[in-house]
Scaffold this motif. Structure first.
Motif, PDB file in Angstrom:
ATOM      1  N   GLY A  43      12.101 -11.284  29.123  1.00 36.79           N
ATOM      2  CA  GLY A  43      13.314 -11.941  29.603  1.00 36.79           C
ATOM      3  C   GLY A  43      14.459 -11.871  28.614  1.00 36.79           C
ATOM      4  N   GLY A  44      14.229 -11.203  27.503  1.00 29.20           N
ATOM      5  CA  GLY A  44      15.267 -11.072  26.494  1.00 29.20           C
ATOM      6  C   GLY A  44      16.065  -9.800  26.670  1.00 29.20           C
ATOM      7  N   ASN A  45      16.800  -9.463  25.628  1.00 32.42           N
ATOM      8  CA  ASN A  45      17.545  -8.219  25.584  1.00 32.42           C
ATOM      9  C   ASN A  45      17.053  -7.420  24.387  1.00 32.42           C
ATOM     10  OD1 ASN A  45      19.662  -8.417  27.732  1.00 32.42           O
ATOM     11  ND2 ASN A  45      20.069 -10.314  26.636  1.00 32.42           N
ATOM     12  N   ALA A  46      17.142  -6.115  24.495  1.00 31.37           N
ATOM     13  CA  ALA A  46      16.740  -5.223  23.416  1.00 31.37           C
ATOM     14  C   ALA A  46      17.971  -4.471  22.925  1.00 31.37           C
ATOM     15  CB  ALA A  46      15.674  -4.242  23.910  1.00 31.37           C
ATOM     16  N   TRP A  47      18.029  -4.309  21.608  1.00 32.09           N
ATOM     17  CA  TRP A  47      19.150  -3.611  20.977  1.00 32.09           C
ATOM     18  C   TRP A  47      18.571  -2.641  19.967  1.00 32.09           C
ATOM     19  CZ3 TRP A  47      23.136  -6.577  17.457  1.00 32.09           C
ATOM     20  CH2 TRP A  47      24.138  -5.692  17.036  1.00 32.09           C
ATOM     21  N   LEU A  48      18.857  -1.372  20.161  1.00 30.42           N
ATOM     22  CA  LEU A  48      18.384  -0.323  19.265  1.00 30.42           C
ATOM     23  C   LEU A  48      19.564   0.255  18.496  1.00 30.42           C
ATOM     24  CD1 LEU A  48      16.257   1.776  18.241  1.00 30.42           C
ATOM     25  CD2 LEU A  48      16.874   3.159  20.250  1.00 30.42           C
ATOM     26  N   VAL A  49      19.409   0.329  17.165  1.00 32.07           N
ATOM     27  CA  VAL A  49      20.369   1.023  16.310  1.00 32.07           C
ATOM     28  C   VAL A  49      19.586   2.154  15.656  1.00 32.07           C
ATOM     29  CG1 VAL A  49      21.939   0.870  14.350  1.00 32.07           C
ATOM     30  CG2 VAL A  49      21.655  -1.105  15.883  1.00 32.07           C
ATOM     31  N   LEU A  50      19.973   3.386  15.953  1.00 31.29           N
ATOM     32  CA  LEU A  50      19.253   4.549  15.439  1.00 31.29           C
ATOM     33  C   LEU A  50      20.192   5.426  14.628  1.00 31.29           C
ATOM     34  CD1 LEU A  50      16.861   6.495  15.217  1.00 31.29           C
ATOM     35  CD2 LEU A  50      17.493   7.394  17.479  1.00 31.29           C
ATOM     36  N   VAL A  58      22.388  14.336  12.127  1.00 27.61           N
ATOM     37  CA  VAL A  58      23.094  15.141  13.131  1.00 27.61           C
ATOM     38  C   VAL A  58      22.519  14.839  14.511  1.00 27.61           C
ATOM     39  CG1 VAL A  58      23.722  17.015  11.550  1.00 27.61           C
ATOM     40  CG2 VAL A  58      21.560  17.125  12.779  1.00 27.61           C
ATOM     41  N   SER A  59      23.334  15.037  15.547  1.00 26.68           N
ATOM     42  CA  SER A  59      22.888  14.707  16.902  1.00 26.68           C
ATOM     43  C   SER A  59      21.642  15.489  17.312  1.00 26.68           C
ATOM     44  CB  SER A  59      24.019  14.882  17.917  1.00 26.68           C
ATOM     45  OG  SER A  59      24.573  16.163  17.826  1.00 26.68           O
ATOM     46  N   GLY A  60      21.428  16.661  16.740  1.00 29.19           N
ATOM     47  CA  GLY A  60      20.205  17.415  17.028  1.00 29.19           C
ATOM     48  C   GLY A  60      18.956  16.704  16.545  1.00 29.19           C
ATOM     49  N   GLY A  61      19.122  15.717  15.694  1.00 27.26           N
ATOM     50  CA  GLY A  61      17.997  14.946  15.182  1.00 27.26           C
ATOM     51  C   GLY A  61      17.690  13.694  15.983  1.00 27.26           C
ATOM     52  N   LEU A  62      18.408  13.479  17.077  1.00 29.24           N
ATOM     53  CA  LEU A  62      18.151  12.309  17.922  1.00 29.24           C
ATOM     54  C   LEU A  62      16.881  12.548  18.730  1.00 29.24           C
ATOM     55  CD1 LEU A  62      21.695  11.421  19.286  1.00 29.24           C
ATOM     56  CD2 LEU A  62      20.296  10.071  17.707  1.00 29.24           C
ATOM     57  N   LEU A  63      15.808  11.936  18.305  1.00 35.55           N
ATOM     58  CA  LEU A  63      14.538  12.064  19.005  1.00 35.55           C
ATOM     59  C   LEU A  63      14.534  11.188  20.252  1.00 35.55           C
ATOM     60  CD1 LEU A  63      12.228  11.827  15.866  1.00 35.55           C
ATOM     61  CD2 LEU A  63      12.880  13.901  17.112  1.00 35.55           C
ATOM     62  N   ILE A  89      22.116   0.406  23.093  1.00 38.06           N
ATOM     63  CA  ILE A  89      21.773   1.423  22.093  1.00 38.06           C
ATOM     64  C   ILE A  89      23.039   1.829  21.345  1.00 38.06           C
ATOM     65  CG2 ILE A  89      20.831   3.725  21.667  1.00 38.06           C
ATOM     66  CD1 ILE A  89      19.176   3.420  24.237  1.00 38.06           C
ATOM     67  N   ASP A  90      22.960   1.789  20.023  1.00 40.84           N
ATOM     68  CA  ASP A  90      24.035   2.278  19.165  1.00 40.84           C
ATOM     69  C   ASP A  90      23.460   3.367  18.271  1.00 40.84           C
ATOM     70  OD1 ASP A  90      26.397   0.637  19.719  1.00 40.84           O
ATOM     71  OD2 ASP A  90      25.198  -1.039  18.965  1.00 40.84           O
ATOM     72  N   TYR A  91      24.138   4.494  18.244  1.00 41.10           N
ATOM     73  CA  TYR A  91      23.727   5.597  17.368  1.00 41.10           C
ATOM     74  C   TYR A  91      24.656   5.655  16.160  1.00 41.10           C
ATOM     75  CZ  TYR A  91      20.994   7.222  21.361  1.00 41.10           C
ATOM     76  OH  TYR A  91      20.091   7.313  22.394  1.00 41.10           O
ATOM     77  N   ASP A 123      35.679   2.031   6.435  1.00 39.48           N
ATOM     78  CA  ASP A 123      36.418   2.804   5.426  1.00 39.48           C
ATOM     79  C   ASP A 123      36.669   4.249   5.859  1.00 39.48           C
ATOM     80  OD1 ASP A 123      33.967   4.076   5.106  1.00 39.48           O
ATOM     81  OD2 ASP A 123      33.553   3.192   3.143  1.00 39.48           O
ATOM     82  N   GLY A 124      36.333   4.563   7.120  1.00 38.52           N
ATOM     83  CA  GLY A 124      36.558   5.913   7.633  1.00 38.52           C
ATOM     84  C   GLY A 124      35.547   6.933   7.150  1.00 38.52           C
ATOM     85  N   GLY A 125      34.548   6.495   6.400  1.00 41.39           N
ATOM     86  CA  GLY A 125      33.508   7.398   5.900  1.00 41.39           C
ATOM     87  C   GLY A 125      32.417   7.632   6.938  1.00 41.39           C
ATOM     88  N   LYS A 126      31.342   8.238   6.502  1.00 38.69           N
ATOM     89  CA  LYS A 126      30.215   8.516   7.389  1.00 38.69           C
ATOM     90  C   LYS A 126      29.672   7.220   7.996  1.00 38.69           C
ATOM     91  CE  LYS A 126      28.655  12.624   4.905  1.00 38.69           C
ATOM     92  NZ  LYS A 126      27.553  13.256   4.171  1.00 38.69           N
ATOM     93  N   LEU A 127      29.144   7.330   9.201  1.00 38.25           N
ATOM     94  CA  LEU A 127      28.597   6.168   9.901  1.00 38.25           C
ATOM     95  C   LEU A 127      27.085   6.113   9.705  1.00 38.25           C
ATOM     96  CD1 LEU A 127      29.193   3.789  11.904  1.00 38.25           C
ATOM     97  CD2 LEU A 127      28.567   5.374  13.727  1.00 38.25           C
TER      98      LEU A 127
END
Length: 174
Positions: free
Chosen positions: A55-62, A66-71, A89-91, A102-106
């Motif tokens: 009954g909850g919510n799920a939140w995934l941060v992965l 590189v996007s090719g590494g998104l399993l 889901i947040d990538y 700071d505009g750097g890598k995420l």
């Protein structure tokens, strides 16, 4: 046939909360996604008691370089479409995305920082947070959580102790 002794993982670090109404927050890097794939299959794909009771919510941060590494992205997209809004889901694709700080890598810690109030609100409501991936991900995450805690008017060391005491804090890094 020969008899063999088999031993598996020990401990209860990566178990879903006993209360099926609690939110789960999963933060992974790279292959650390594996246990969360299992969680999400149980909650959104398989015809399981866990799915019917959740009954909850799920939140995934992965986070991946590189996007090719998104399993399993196609699976997660399907789960999200079929979750009735219960799966976020947040990538964090570090070599392809920039953070708004700071505009750097995420990286995953930037996603945490950018959603700090939501994260702490969920934790205050009893959500369980899980971390899985390379152990090098934890120091910047802990630094970020300390900063978020300050912005929320609390002391991170006290908050962390409370989360551990309440069995809301789960870390499996290697």
């Amino acid at each position: 046939g020969d008899e063999v002794d088999v031993a598996g993982p020990v401990g209860k670090t990566m178990l879903l909360p006993q209360d099926p109404n609690k939110d789960i927050i999963m933060i992974a890097t790279g292959t650390g996604i594996a246990p969360f794939r299992g969680f999400l299959h149980r909650l959104f794909m398989e015809n399981t008691l866990a799915k019917h009771m959740f009954g909850g919510n799920a939140w995934l941060v992965l986070g991946v370089p590189v996007s090719g590494g998104l399993l399993y992205k196609e699976e997660f997209d399907c789960m999200q479409r079929n979750s009735s809004g219960k799966l976020k889901i947040d990538y964090a694709i570090s070599r392809e995305m920039t953070n708004s700080i700071d505009g750097g890598k995420l990286y995953v810690q930037h996603v945490i920082a950018q959603n700090g109030k939501e994260l702490f609100d969920r934790l205050d409501a009893g959500a369980h947070v899980y971390f899985c991936g390379l152990k090098g991900m934890m120091p910047p995450i802990l630094d970020t959580l300390d900063e978020v805690a300050k912005s929320q008017g609390c002391v991170w060391s006290e908050k962390l102790s409370e989360l551990k005491k309440n069995n809301q804090w789960h870390v499996e890094v290697y």
